[in-house]
Design a protein around this motif. Structure first.
Motif, PDB file in Angstrom:
ATOM      1  N   PHE A  67      26.762  61.420   9.638  1.00  0.00           N
ATOM      2  CA  PHE A  67      25.549  61.368   8.842  1.00  0.00           C
ATOM      3  C   PHE A  67      24.935  62.755   8.686  1.00  0.00           C
ATOM      4  CE2 PHE A  67      25.396  56.983  10.781  1.00  0.00           C
ATOM      5  CZ  PHE A  67      25.626  56.303   9.593  1.00  0.00           C
ATOM      6  N   ASN A  68      24.194  62.926   7.588  1.00  0.00           N
ATOM      7  CA  ASN A  68      23.459  64.166   7.390  1.00  0.00           C
ATOM      8  C   ASN A  68      22.388  64.355   8.449  1.00  0.00           C
ATOM      9  OD1 ASN A  68      24.176  65.959   5.401  1.00  0.00           O
ATOM     10  ND2 ASN A  68      23.298  64.760   3.757  1.00  0.00           N
ATOM     11  N   ASP A  69      21.661  63.287   8.729  1.00  0.00           N
ATOM     12  CA  ASP A  69      20.475  63.394   9.573  1.00  0.00           C
ATOM     13  C   ASP A  69      20.487  62.432  10.756  1.00  0.00           C
ATOM     14  OD1 ASP A  69      17.616  64.327  10.000  1.00  0.00           O
ATOM     15  OD2 ASP A  69      17.259  62.190   9.653  1.00  0.00           O
ATOM     16  N   LEU A  70      21.053  61.270  10.590  1.00  0.00           N
ATOM     17  CA  LEU A  70      20.924  60.207  11.583  1.00  0.00           C
ATOM     18  C   LEU A  70      21.769  60.433  12.831  1.00  0.00           C
ATOM     19  CD1 LEU A  70      21.008  57.026   9.318  1.00  0.00           C
ATOM     20  CD2 LEU A  70      18.995  58.124  10.309  1.00  0.00           C
ATOM     21  N   ASP A  74      27.275  63.248  -4.770  1.00  0.00           N
ATOM     22  CA  ASP A  74      28.410  64.048  -4.293  1.00  0.00           C
ATOM     23  C   ASP A  74      28.158  64.688  -2.937  1.00  0.00           C
ATOM     24  OD1 ASP A  74      30.116  63.533  -6.445  1.00  0.00           O
ATOM     25  OD2 ASP A  74      29.180  65.105  -7.652  1.00  0.00           O
ATOM     26  N   GLY A  75      27.234  64.153  -2.184  1.00  0.00           N
ATOM     27  CA  GLY A  75      26.977  64.682  -0.844  1.00  0.00           C
ATOM     28  C   GLY A  75      26.995  63.589   0.201  1.00  0.00           C
ATOM     29  N   ILE A  76      27.136  63.996   1.471  1.00  0.00           N
ATOM     30  CA  ILE A  76      27.118  63.048   2.578  1.00  0.00           C
ATOM     31  C   ILE A  76      25.749  62.383   2.650  1.00  0.00           C
ATOM     32  CG2 ILE A  76      27.315  62.832   5.088  1.00  0.00           C
ATOM     33  CD1 ILE A  76      29.109  65.327   5.008  1.00  0.00           C
ATOM     34  N   SER A  77      25.746  61.086   2.849  1.00  0.00           N
ATOM     35  CA  SER A  77      24.485  60.344   2.875  1.00  0.00           C
ATOM     36  C   SER A  77      24.163  59.876   4.289  1.00  0.00           C
ATOM     37  CB  SER A  77      24.581  59.118   1.949  1.00  0.00           C
ATOM     38  OG  SER A  77      25.372  58.110   2.557  1.00  0.00           O
ATOM     39  N   ASP A  78      23.005  59.207   4.411  1.00  0.00           N
ATOM     40  CA  ASP A  78      22.610  58.577   5.667  1.00  0.00           C
ATOM     41  C   ASP A  78      22.578  57.063   5.502  1.00  0.00           C
ATOM     42  OD1 ASP A  78      21.934  60.681   7.712  1.00  0.00           O
ATOM     43  OD2 ASP A  78      20.771  61.432   6.034  1.00  0.00           O
ATOM     44  N   ILE A  79      23.522  56.540   4.740  1.00  0.00           N
ATOM     45  CA  ILE A  79      23.618  55.104   4.517  1.00  0.00           C
ATOM     46  C   ILE A  79      24.504  54.486   5.585  1.00  0.00           C
ATOM     47  CG2 ILE A  79      24.499  53.328   2.955  1.00  0.00           C
ATOM     48  CD1 ILE A  79      23.638  55.096   0.629  1.00  0.00           C
ATOM     49  N   ALA A  80      23.983  53.450   6.264  1.00  0.00           N
ATOM     50  CA  ALA A  80      24.685  52.851   7.398  1.00  0.00           C
ATOM     51  C   ALA A  80      24.833  51.351   7.200  1.00  0.00           C
ATOM     52  CB  ALA A  80      23.924  53.131   8.696  1.00  0.00           C
ATOM     53  N   LEU A  81      25.930  50.823   7.703  1.00  0.00           N
ATOM     54  CA  LEU A  81      26.153  49.380   7.728  1.00  0.00           C
ATOM     55  C   LEU A  81      25.653  48.856   9.072  1.00  0.00           C
ATOM     56  CD1 LEU A  81      27.453  46.756   6.601  1.00  0.00           C
ATOM     57  CD2 LEU A  81      29.601  47.496   7.660  1.00  0.00           C
ATOM     58  N   ILE A  82      24.764  47.879   9.041  1.00  0.00           N
ATOM     59  CA  ILE A  82      24.133  47.344  10.247  1.00  0.00           C
ATOM     60  C   ILE A  82      24.674  45.947  10.539  1.00  0.00           C
ATOM     61  CG2 ILE A  82      21.942  46.923  11.414  1.00  0.00           C
ATOM     62  CD1 ILE A  82      22.218  49.784  10.418  1.00  0.00           C
ATOM     63  N   ASP A 139      19.359  52.721   4.508  1.00  0.00           N
ATOM     64  CA  ASP A 139      19.383  54.110   4.048  1.00  0.00           C
ATOM     65  C   ASP A 139      18.423  54.920   4.920  1.00  0.00           C
ATOM     66  OD1 ASP A 139      19.444  56.523   2.799  1.00  0.00           O
ATOM     67  OD2 ASP A 139      18.818  55.807   0.832  1.00  0.00           O
ATOM     68  N   GLY A 140      18.994  55.781   5.743  1.00  0.00           N
ATOM     69  CA  GLY A 140      18.177  56.570   6.665  1.00  0.00           C
ATOM     70  C   GLY A 140      17.710  57.891   6.106  1.00  0.00           C
ATOM     71  N   ASN A 141      17.694  58.049   4.785  1.00  0.00           N
ATOM     72  CA  ASN A 141      17.182  59.275   4.186  1.00  0.00           C
ATOM     73  C   ASN A 141      15.829  59.618   4.816  1.00  0.00           C
ATOM     74  OD1 ASN A 141      15.877  61.177   2.489  1.00  0.00           O
ATOM     75  ND2 ASN A 141      17.105  60.516   0.746  1.00  0.00           N
ATOM     76  N   SER A 149      14.730  53.235   4.477  1.00  0.00           N
ATOM     77  CA  SER A 149      14.436  51.868   4.043  1.00  0.00           C
ATOM     78  C   SER A 149      15.716  51.041   4.033  1.00  0.00           C
ATOM     79  CB  SER A 149      13.816  51.872   2.638  1.00  0.00           C
ATOM     80  OG  SER A 149      14.733  52.430   1.702  1.00  0.00           O
ATOM     81  N   TRP A 150      15.538  49.717   3.999  1.00  0.00           N
ATOM     82  CA  TRP A 150      16.658  48.805   3.850  1.00  0.00           C
ATOM     83  C   TRP A 150      17.053  48.733   2.379  1.00  0.00           C
ATOM     84  CZ3 TRP A 150      19.449  46.539   7.657  1.00  0.00           C
ATOM     85  CH2 TRP A 150      18.900  46.528   8.939  1.00  0.00           C
TER      86      TRP A 150
END
Length: 571
Positions: A130-133, A170-178, A188-190, A195-196
């Motif tokens: 993840f970028n941030d998480l 086109d960039g790495i995201s902070d989207i996670a499967l829970i 989405d952990g942006n 938010s969900w």
């Protein structure tokens, strides 16, 4: 201190000043105590330490007399506590992790202000990018921490949190499967607005397609979820499904919408949809390896049958094809195959791709070399760890960072990679990025030799410095057998002076001649001295021949040779 304009920054009150870290601050000694000042002369760590203050990757430390633990300050000069150096890990964005060690049974996570963000958790999930998480496991449950916000965005309540490698813009995201019990959702952990995207519900499967577009499967019936405006697109999947179907997957709807798969048939001309939409095969055809292919069709990109076949080939087979192309020096083809496999997450292909961008003339690309070495290293490939260390050493695709170079090279060396041990030996023997340390250099070179990849000339030289002449002779001989000129020369020195063996002038002459044959002209001087001084081998003509050859090579002739020459010829 003065700045580059000649202005005085500090008063003459310090006994010593040393640059530390990236050069923006300085360890200084005042009377008997050490502290740290910044580039403006401001005191940032008080003068209360009896030992010099040094820097690590994202932290500062100073020894405590008689203890293994050291006083630790973060990069913002906040005091954290007393810990061993090897327990500290920089998680970027100001966060420091203190790993369990003697006297500490669980991990600690510190914020930029020096306060604890959390403690007592079991581990951080390293299988994410993840970028941030950060994914934290605590009491066998998982949660999410935003490094930028320095806080939990999801508490440790979930069974699993997975990085699905979703890319946005086109960039790495902070989207996670829970995962939570039988439910799944997308978060989405942006850090700007966590938010969900898809709240937890009884989905059998959720698969990422593009940006924030997902497919969902619920009660054995598939649907597509649209999270943003997309153009009407037809996925020509003739080859993929062996001429079974063509289908419309996405619509132009502008709001979040579920479209049951059965309804997609109504969007197509008659007889073009010949696939059981309720089939369990639905999930298979949207697995990760196919997503790139699906996107290409969705965007209307043209692909011939060969390209289609390649993109759906297993990553192992793609890697094999890439290696064959590399061995045939068809580097463009090798890049083609390895890129497909790398984008599917295959660590070996990532490393091979990085190696090509790092080494092959005509294809050199520092940024790509660093990028793929980094991704492969994070996936656990020891060769990529070594390559990443060398990027940090030489500043390939990144600023030079000796701390990171040492970190990654040591990671690779711990996995018994011989070349990483040799590279560490080079670092400690070059006296450029690090103060030379012959003992450490020898330790790493010997470890590489034990793994079957000796650098014999360096091993001979370092054992020579230690006075272990028998081992030095052994490695000089191995180096000479390999054709190394300086090893042959040093072997001659050993035979001439009886180091590690009996004196043997004949063997010395043979070794010096071997060094000459391999392009080492210094041997002319030693051969001239032998033919001038050694009983049974004196020969004025040979002395003169080697002196002339040494002069032609631009070498300085020793005075004892010049003096002897004058005596013989009477002038």
């Amino acid at each position: 201190m003065i700045n580059t304009k000649g202005n005085q920054i500090t008063q003459f009150v310090y006994d010593e000043i040393e640059t530390i870290g990236n050069g923006n601050c300085f360890s200084a000694k005042k009377e008997t105590f050490w502290g740290v000042i910044d580039a403006s002369g401001r005191i940032v760590i008080d003068f209360e330490h009896t030992e010099v203050i040094d820097s690590g990757y994202g932290f500062y430390y100073t020894k405590i007399s008689g203890q293994k633990n050291q006083k630790i300050y973060n990069e913002f000069f906040k005091y954290l506590g007393e810990f061993p150096i090897d327990s500290i890990e920089n998680l970027d964005k100001g966060l420091l992790l203190i790993k369990p060690h003697k006297g500490l049974n669980s991990s600690l996570l510190y914020k930029k202000d020096g306060n604890l963000l959390d403690s007592g958790f079991e581990k951080i999930n390293r299988q994410t990018n993840f970028n941030d998480l950060l994914v934290i496991r605590k009491d066998k449950k998982h949660g999410l921490i935003s490094r930028k916000n320095e806080s939990y965005v999801l508490p440790c309540l979930y069974d699993a949190i997975l990085d699905i490698r979703a890319r946005v813009n086109d960039g790495i995201s902070d989207i996670a499967l829970i995962h939570q019990a039988e439910k799944k959702g997308i978060y989405d952990g942006n850090p700007k607005q966590p938010s969900w995207l898809i709240p937890l519900d009884d989905y059998q499967q959720i698969l990422w397609l593009h940006e924030t577009v997902f497919t969902l499967q619920k009660n054995r019936c598939g649907a597509s979820l649209i999270r943003q405006p997309v153009s009407l697109a037809i996925l020509n999947l003739t080859w993929l499904f062996r001429n079974l179907m063509k289908m419309v997957l996405l619509t132009h709807l502008k709001q979040t919408t579920f479209i049951p798969l059965a309804r997609l048939a109504s969007l197509l001309p008659p007889n073009q949809l010949r696939w059981n939409m309720l089939s369990e095969d639905y999930a298979y055809y949207f697995e990760f390896e196919s997503r790139k292919r699906l996107l290409a069709y969705a965007k209307g990109l043209s692909r011939n049958d060969e390209q289609t076949t390649d993109e759906l080939t297993s990553v192992h087979d793609l890697c094999v094809k890439a290696i064959a192309a590399y061995n045939a020096r068809d580097y463009a083809k090798s890049i083609y195959y390895d890129t497909i496999a790398s984008e599917k997450g295959y660590a070996l292909s990532m490393n091979n791709l990085a190696h090509l961008y790092y080494n092959i003339e005509g294809f050199l690309d520092d940024d790509k070399a660093f990028y793929w070495y980094h991704k492969s290293a994070l996936s656990g490939n020891e060769n990529a760890m070594n390559g990443l260390g060398m990027c940090y050493k030489h500043g390939v695709g990144t600023p030079v960072d000796i701390e990171k170079a040492l970190f990654w090279l040591n990671k690779a060396a711990e996995m018994s990679l011989a070349i990483a041990n040799n590279n560490l030996g080079d670092l400690y023997s070059e006296d450029l990025l690090l103060p030379s340390d012959n003992d450490k250099a020898l330790q790493y070179y010997q470890a590489a030799a034990d793994l079957g990849e000796p650098i014999n000339n360096w091993l001979g030289y370092l054992y020579d410095l230690k006075g272990d002449y028998e081992k030095a002779l052994h490695y000089y001989q191995l180096g000479a057998d390999e054709g190394i000129d300086v090893s042959a020369y040093n072997l001659g020195i050993f035979y001439l002076n009886g180091l590690g063996t009996d004196k043997n002038v004949i063997m010395a002459i043979d070794s010096f001649k071997s060094a000459l044959d391999r392009g080492y002209p210094q041997a002319h001087i030693d051969l001239a001295l032998i033919y001038q001084n050694e009983t049974g081998f004196k020969d004025k003509n040979k002395v003169q021949q080697h002196i002339d050859a040494a002069k032609a090579a631009g070498l300085e002739i020793p005075e004892d040779l010049v003096a002897k020459k004058k005596g013989w010829f009477g002038f």
